[in-house]
Design a protein around this motif. Structure first.
Motif: not given
Length: 168
Positions: A56, A78, A81, A118, A124
């Motif tokens: 990302q 994104g 996850n 992140f 995500c």
């Protein structure tokens, strides 16, 4: 641009150099299309937050595989996850023989680590199962556990994803 679409899921992202993705998302190729990558390498790095997060946004000080392409800055909008997927399953799915693999306090600690790593955890993709991994009910047949995990994936920051076949 003849056709417009809102988003694209890029499968097997680690098998292409990050330079390509950076050019793809920075130019007019995708326009304002949201690009989400799947970062999974045969189990390698499947739960390593810094490696997955580097697709990302790759910081200038990234080391190891996360910095191997020599690219820094925004890469994709994104990523799926996978660390959250693992934490949801460990916390809410029943373990073989009963009980759970992780406590809620472990889940909260892991969430804090993901949120700090992140660049934009809200971009995500959150999911409880998909076509690349064993479905939830293979490991945890109680539908109450699935519902709890699914609700977590829907209401935690991120883009909730429900794959075809989930919940069957």
């Amino acid at each position: 641009v003849k056709y417009k679409f809102d988003g694209i899921r890029i499968d097997s992202s680690p098998y292409v150099n990050k330079t390509f993705y950076k050019q793809l998302t920075a130019g007019d190729t995708l326009g304002e299309c949201f690009a989400m990558g799947e970062v999974l390498v045969g189990g390698k790095h499947s739960q390593e937050v810094p490696y997955i997060a580097s697709y990302q946004y790759t910081p200038a000080d990234a080391v190891g595989d996360a910095g191997a392409d020599g690219v820094e800055g925004r890469i994709l909008d994104g990523v799926l996850n996978y660390p959250l997927w693992g934490n949801i399953r460990n916390t809410f799915a029943t373990a073989p023989g009963g009980g759970y693999k992780a406590q809620l306090s472990d889940f909260l600690w892991q969430w804090g680590a993901m949120n700090a790593t992140f660049d934009d955890i809200g971009a995500c993709g959150n999911f409880v199962d998909n076509h690349d991994q064993p479905r939830w009910f293979v490991d945890s047949p109680d539908p109450r556990t699935y519902k709890t995990g699914f609700v977590a994936s829907m209401f935690l920051p991120g883009i909730p994803i429900g794959y075809y076949g989930s919940g069957q």
